[in-house]
Write a protein that holds these residues in place. Structure first.
Motif, mmCIF file in Angstrom:
data_model
loop_
_atom_site.group_PDB
_atom_site.id
_atom_site.type_symbol
_atom_site.label_atom_id
_atom_site.label_comp_id
_atom_site.label_asym_id
_atom_site.label_seq_id
_atom_site.Cartn_x
_atom_site.Cartn_y
_atom_site.Cartn_z
ATOM 1 N N ALA A 77 0.825 -1.208 0.000
ATOM 2 C CA ALA A 77 0.000 0.000 0.000
ATOM 3 C C ALA A 77 0.859 1.258 0.000
ATOM 4 O O ALA A 77 0.515 2.260 -0.639
ATOM 5 N N LEU A 78 1.978 1.210 0.705
ATOM 6 C CA LEU A 78 2.823 2.386 0.862
ATOM 7 C C LEU A 78 3.994 2.430 -0.111
ATOM 8 O O LEU A 78 4.531 3.505 -0.381
ATOM 9 N N ILE A 96 -4.249 -2.649 -5.008
ATOM 10 C CA ILE A 96 -4.170 -2.251 -3.601
ATOM 11 C C ILE A 96 -3.929 -0.746 -3.491
ATOM 12 O O ILE A 96 -4.612 -0.035 -2.738
ATOM 13 N N MET A 97 -2.983 -0.240 -4.263
ATOM 14 C CA MET A 97 -2.618 1.177 -4.178
ATOM 15 C C MET A 97 -3.737 2.094 -4.654
ATOM 16 O O MET A 97 -3.845 3.246 -4.209
ATOM 17 N N GLU A 98 -4.615 1.584 -5.532
ATOM 18 C CA GLU A 98 -5.733 2.384 -6.029
ATOM 19 C C GLU A 98 -6.996 2.216 -5.181
ATOM 20 O O GLU A 98 -8.041 2.790 -5.494
ATOM 21 N N THR A 104 -1.655 6.858 0.595
ATOM 22 C CA THR A 104 -2.149 6.378 -0.694
ATOM 23 C C THR A 104 -3.660 6.214 -0.628
ATOM 24 O O THR A 104 -4.283 6.431 0.410
ATOM 25 N N LYS A 105 -4.238 5.799 -1.748
ATOM 26 C CA LYS A 105 -5.683 5.539 -1.803
ATOM 27 C C LYS A 105 -6.021 4.155 -1.243
ATOM 28 O O LYS A 105 -7.194 3.776 -1.198
ATOM 29 N N ALA A 106 -5.011 3.405 -0.857
ATOM 30 C CA ALA A 106 -5.234 2.037 -0.381
ATOM 31 C C ALA A 106 -6.207 2.011 0.794
ATOM 32 O O ALA A 106 -6.233 2.928 1.614
ATOM 33 N N ILE A 107 -6.993 0.953 0.849
ATOM 34 C CA ILE A 107 -7.996 0.801 1.905
ATOM 35 C C ILE A 107 -7.281 0.490 3.226
ATOM 36 O O ILE A 107 -6.540 -0.496 3.310
ATOM 37 N N PRO A 108 -7.470 1.307 4.255
ATOM 38 C CA PRO A 108 -6.790 1.071 5.540
ATOM 39 C C PRO A 108 -7.187 -0.273 6.155
ATOM 40 O O PRO A 108 -8.268 -0.810 5.880
#
Length: 226
Positions: free
Chosen positions: A98-99, A111-113, A190-194
């Protein structure tokens, strides 16, 4: 030959620093991409065609590769593996992607989106049960050395004694005292879901094979389950 298998997100980076101190000569790093199953399991022709020459200049191979890559290649072998509680490992790998993922890899890009959360990520068997994939071909009870992230200082001390490098103990202790990089404190930029609280139980169900492997490793090493 010592086959040192660094399963991703299992304190292997810290351990690599220790290996550099213990083996100033003879250390061969194999960090081809763990995302390429063929590469992770296929010995390079340059090694396979002249193993005698390779063994004369190297005594340990460390990196992201599967045991099957070097199984039965050398005249003799010992096996070392870095391990971690499967749920912790999956969450750490998700956070890492994610990071700091590679957008050229579809799974990373999703993941990143923000199109794949950690539970979806844990559906992939080679993610949830990555440790079993890396160790296919050898029973955990036959592994010579196990570095367990949750028992990192104790595991490293055992290993250092086994290879008779206690002369480095004070230097190595400084490394084992460092926090294992989980990126837990990094900002979610990022836009990744926490990662949400309460997902661990579901992830553990998907890591059933690795959970069994991990508990057997703890039993072998004499550690209590965490």
């Amino acid at each position: 030959m010592l086959l040192s298998i660094h399963i991703p997100k299992t304190a292997g980076t810290n351990f690599t620093h220790i290996l550099r101190k213990c083996f100033t000569k003879g250390l061969y790093l194999d960090y081809g991409t763990e995302r390429d199953l063929a590469d992770a399991r296929t010995c390079a022709p340059s090694i396979l065609n002249d193993t005698i020459k390779f063994e004369k200049s190297h005594c340990i191979i460390h990196g992201h590769y599967h045991y099957l890559k070097y199984k039965d290649i050398f005249s003799s072998e010992q096996v070392l593996v870095t391990m971690r509680h499967p749920v912790n490992r999956v969450i750490s790998q998700y956070r890492h992607i994610a990071l700091n993922g590679d957008p050229r890899v579809e799974r990373h890009r999703l993941i990143m989106e923000g199109k794949m959360d950690v539970l979806h990520f844990a559906k992939f068997p080679f993610i949830a049960n990555a440790q079993s994939y890396y160790l296919e071909g050898i029973e955990i009870e036959k592994v010579d050395h196990i570095i367990v992230a949750e028992f990192f200082p104790e595991s490293v001390t055992k290993f250092v004694r086994a290879i008779d490098r206690t002369d480095l103990q004070s230097e190595i202790s400084k490394i084992t005292e460092r926090k294992i990089n989980s990126r837990e404190g990094d900002s979610w930029r990022t836009k990744a879901i926490p990662i949400v609280d309460g997902c661990e139980e579901e992830i553990e169900r998907r890591c059933a094979i690795d959970m069994d492997l991990y508990l057997r490793a703890l039993d072998k090493e004499g550690y209590s389950s965490v």
